[in-house]
Motif scaffolding. Sequence first.
Motif, mmCIF file in Angstrom:
data_model
loop_
_atom_site.group_PDB
_atom_site.id
_atom_site.type_symbol
_atom_site.label_atom_id
_atom_site.label_comp_id
_atom_site.label_asym_id
_atom_site.label_seq_id
_atom_site.Cartn_x
_atom_site.Cartn_y
_atom_site.Cartn_z
ATOM 1 N N THR A 15 0.442 -1.267 0.032
ATOM 2 C CA THR A 15 0.206 0.187 -0.258
ATOM 3 C C THR A 15 1.187 1.003 0.123
ATOM 4 O OG1 THR A 15 -0.094 -0.140 2.466
ATOM 5 C CG2 THR A 15 -2.097 -1.045 1.129
ATOM 6 N N THR A 18 2.725 1.488 -3.633
ATOM 7 C CA THR A 18 1.392 2.026 -4.701
ATOM 8 C C THR A 18 1.133 3.407 -4.514
ATOM 9 O OG1 THR A 18 -0.234 0.387 -3.968
ATOM 10 C CG2 THR A 18 1.616 -0.654 -5.789
ATOM 11 N N SER A 59 -3.131 -2.259 6.122
ATOM 12 C CA SER A 59 -2.849 -3.417 5.412
ATOM 13 C C SER A 59 -2.520 -3.535 5.840
ATOM 14 C CB SER A 59 -1.208 -2.106 4.559
ATOM 15 O OG SER A 59 -1.987 -0.941 4.447
ATOM 16 N N TYR A 146 -6.105 2.890 -7.526
ATOM 17 C CA TYR A 146 -5.222 2.457 -6.331
ATOM 18 C C TYR A 146 -5.031 1.286 -6.259
ATOM 19 C CZ TYR A 146 -2.790 2.820 -2.274
ATOM 20 O OH TYR A 146 -1.916 2.211 -1.009
ATOM 21 N N THR A 150 -2.967 -2.016 -5.864
ATOM 22 C CA THR A 150 -2.382 -2.933 -4.596
ATOM 23 C C THR A 150 -3.328 -4.094 -4.445
ATOM 24 O OG1 THR A 150 -2.134 -0.252 -3.838
ATOM 25 C CG2 THR A 150 -3.026 -1.954 -2.383
#
Length: 162
Positions: A15, A18, A59, A146, A150
């Motif tokens: 996370t 990216t 994450s 995104y 991800t």
Amino acid sequence: MEINFIALLLAGIVTLVTGFIWYNPKVFGTIWMKENNLTEEDLKTGNMLKIFGFTYIFSLMITVILMGLTIHQSGAVGMVGGPPLLESAKPSFAAFMADYGTAYRTFKHGALHGFMSGLFFALPIIGINGLFERKSWKYIFVHAGYWMLTLTLMGGIICAFA
């Protein structure tokens, strides 16, 4: 089925990596800042340790769910009561795992499930929030894109290496 916690810890970093690329002004960062009415000066005022620290913790939470979504053998382990009860499982479980214990444990398969998670979870959630917050479609697609990228990368890493 043993869990490779190092792979999960590494997948959690995706996370940040990216995001660093995706939200760079040379990629989608300028659009993101414009759609959020942010300036470069605004971005410098945040507590970066707090932001990156919580991002990594969140994450890691995502990796736990992605593991269940990308590794199908997790369902079989869950059916016998989880890791503490594996040794007392019926012989049919051992036979099943011997036959299918590594089936679909590839980066490609995990990436597919990660992408589907982005498309069918992240996009709708971001879309709903964006619509109620009166955000533009650019805002919605920048963030959803995104998360699709991800989660695709995280799913691939988790499925292949965790």
